[in-house]
Scaffold this active site. Structure first.
Site, PDB file in Angstrom:
ATOM      1  N   GLU A 198      42.905  43.207  43.508  1.00 39.18           N
ATOM      2  CA  GLU A 198      43.391  44.580  43.317  1.00 39.18           C
ATOM      3  C   GLU A 198      43.675  44.876  41.845  1.00 39.18           C
ATOM      4  O   GLU A 198      43.768  43.969  41.023  1.00 39.18           O
ATOM      5  CB  GLU A 198      44.647  44.837  44.128  1.00 39.18           C
ATOM      6  CG  GLU A 198      45.659  43.735  44.118  1.00 39.18           C
ATOM      7  CD  GLU A 198      46.087  43.241  42.769  1.00 39.18           C
ATOM      8  OE1 GLU A 198      46.508  44.104  41.948  1.00 39.18           O
ATOM      9  OE2 GLU A 198      46.033  42.025  42.507  1.00 39.18           O
ATOM     10  N   GLU A 341      43.459  41.007  40.520  1.00 41.80           N
ATOM     11  CA  GLU A 341      42.035  41.392  40.507  1.00 41.80           C
ATOM     12  C   GLU A 341      41.197  40.609  41.515  1.00 41.80           C
ATOM     13  O   GLU A 341      40.094  40.997  41.859  1.00 41.80           O
ATOM     14  CB  GLU A 341      41.395  41.200  39.117  1.00 41.80           C
ATOM     15  CG  GLU A 341      41.985  42.040  38.017  1.00 41.80           C
ATOM     16  CD  GLU A 341      41.303  41.789  36.663  1.00 41.80           C
ATOM     17  OE1 GLU A 341      40.301  41.057  36.595  1.00 41.80           O
ATOM     18  OE2 GLU A 341      41.791  42.362  35.659  1.00 41.80           O
TER      19      GLU A 341
END
Lengths: 374, 374
Positions: A198, A341
């Site tokens: 994310e 991420e």
């Protein structure tokens, strides 16, 4: 709970214990001292149980990196401007971010999803889902990679949850359903293992609030420095999270209420991806703290989803360890990482692949003509 | 100390601090929160310092798996018959062992060396060093791999060190020199990073004795179950190691004396490889307990060699943690492994490659147009 979520959850079964026992016997006959590959052996056995395959092959590896903005950034919970969320989405699409480098390293493709970035993301056409058959992009370095971009925007960021719910209950449901759709779209293209990831300035604040609601631990003990707050910034963040919880009073017995009041669109999307992956018998490698918060929501919607989760690592963000203990997951790695991420997820996927290769490629004592122990 | 060892040691320099500082600045400008990739960033910086290259490329990866037998197996220190050493060498050469699977997974080639197996190893001609240009073998699965075999046999196994020295001082020197030769031969073919590995029934007994001599910790606290001893077997092993130390009284200030009296040929060979790699500015990923004992010898011959060592993991063998603390190395992984062969080293090499990719392939805030923190 809405039909699509219910249907997905209903499809989540238990692990295949019979195949797992067979995998254990096979592991015990390979040319190595019994159990000497430790957690790699456990992991191989788990992946057999998850996939229901005697000899799993983890060829198609996918990292889902979901991005969204957070209205609570108005309260100064991050030192980075919220514009960075969109800027990083472009960085993901051009291949220059950490997730791109690590995904290439482990042979995974990255699906970047706009779940609720506060501006319109205009992907270069060759990366756009509008042209789904040609979704290869090139990194600045010229290295080929297979990125793709999906637009699943629910809204232009959440509202400031220090003043009321982050999103409506409908939006919370929509974000989980979008996650289910994302996984299903990829499932039809072929996927053997996934990692969650994310990006969202302010999202450790949402993750901390979610963690506090479900684990009932003190906010002071589960709030970390995120992308790098100083002591004063951390103290402010703690106060804001306490206010968020007081203003919204989320119901821990209603995960969608928690998501709506103190969550984020990327967190809802990841919860949907996790549930859908479990329903499709696909191992889900959970990345760091925010992915962990999404895992908490998925777990509280359906505890059986836990069996399909592999915790890649333990983040520096202090709330992450609390989440892992609450769900009952033991992280594979502890490398002082706190980037998100999906970066930890990549390393976890790599270990998962190593583990099934051990199971499926090693010789047995018999086949190699090696004497067994006395 | 003999000339070849002295010459190698004299070529070991300090790390390149100026390049390491430049690497730190570069890491700090990449599109991620400062320091958020934790130990991967430390590792990238270390590899810059080791190699003296601003942008290291870890393309040629080599695992050295050195095999030898141990006379002390006469004392019942292992439940496996000593024939397994040679049998496993054949398993390495046909590609069916754990080291082959993990080396393939990380793109490393495996150099198998007979340092002192108790029988004559007859390698299939296509793997033999006699035909050095064609050293590709095929695993039973049909997967291509690049194994090669080297014969550096010092003797048909060590003598029983419970009754006297394991080897002569000359043999100890010869084994270290052979290790130097092994690295130098590979250096001329091109090698960017190496991992250490070994096979030798009984060699945790030698490693425990070496660890006791250098660290002065109690034998009871540093002796483990090796390939899987039960309580009684462990107690016997502890008594034998105490006897070995009493009979031989190795001099901790003379590492070659320690190797000769309580070591093994594969341990001496690995010590030589480590010293030679350090002299050639090649990062050495140290595998488990036996590799750790070799690292202890290298470290006590030349403490500067430590800077070139990367500890892949912490083994279940309890003496390993004691070694790592003594040298001052922090393991990357802790996966409950205790197999040896170089298996942990493979996983460590993979993380090392990931770390330099981060350094060399990520975009900077400026190049990606991402705003920096306020």
């Amino acid at each position: 709970m809405k039909d699509k979520i219910k249907e997905t959850v209903n499809n989540i079964t238990s692990l295949d214990n019979i195949l797992m026992q067979a995998a254990q016997r096979r592991l015990d006959n390979l040319t190595k001292p019994l159990g000497s590959l430790g957690r790699l052996e456990e992991l191989a056995k788990l992946i057999v149980g998850i996939t229901g395959q005697e000899s799993p092959v983890l060829k198609n590896k996918v990292i889902f990196t979901l991005a969204a903005d957070h209205g609570v950034t108005e309260e100064g919970v991050s030192f980075y401007p919220k514009e960075v969320t969109a800027q990083m989405v472009y960085n993901f699409l051009s291949g220059g971010a950490a997730i791109n480098v690590l995904a290439r390293h482990v042979g995974a493709r990255v699906i970047v999803v706009d779940m609720g970035v506060a501006s319109t993301v205009i992907a270069r056409s060759e990366c756009d889902e509008a042209i789904p058959k040609k979704h290869d992009c090139f990194a600045p370095s010229g290295l080929a990679m297979t990125n793709s971009f999906k637009n699943k925007k629910i809204a232009l960021g959440t509202k400031n949850m220090a003043r009321g719910a982050a999103m409506s209950r409908e939006e919370a449901v929509k974000s989980i359903e979008a996650g289910i759709d994302i996984l299903e779209e990829e499932f039809s293209r072929g996927v053997d293992i996934i990692g969650t990831g994310e990006m969202g300035i302010g999202n450790t604040t949402a993750a901390s609030a979610i963690t506090a609601v479900f684990t009932k631990k003190l906010v002071d003990n589960l709030t970390g420095r995120g992308a790098g707050l100083d002591n004063q910034g951390l103290q402010n963040k703690i106060e804001i999270i306490k206010k968020v919880l007081k203003v919204n009073n989320p119901n821990p017995n209603d995960p969608i209420d928690v998501l709506a009041k103190v969550g984020g669109f990327e967190i809802g999307g990841l919860a949907g991806i996790i549930l859908a992956a479990a329903s499709r018998k696909i191992p889900v490698v959970i990345d760091g703290f925010i992915s962990g918060a999404a895992a908490l929501i998925a777990y509280h919607i359906e505890p059986k989803s836990k069996d399909y989760m592999i915790a890649a690592h333990c983040s520096v963000e202090r709330g992450h360890r609390i989440i892992l203990e609450h769900i009952g997951l033991k992280p594979l790695l502890d490398l002082n990482m706190r980037l998100g991420e999906g970066t930890g997820g990549c390393l976890g996927i790599n270990l998962a692949e190593a583990s099934v290769n051990i199971l499926t490629q090693m010789a047995t004592f018999k086949s190699a003509g090696v004497s067994e122990r006395k």
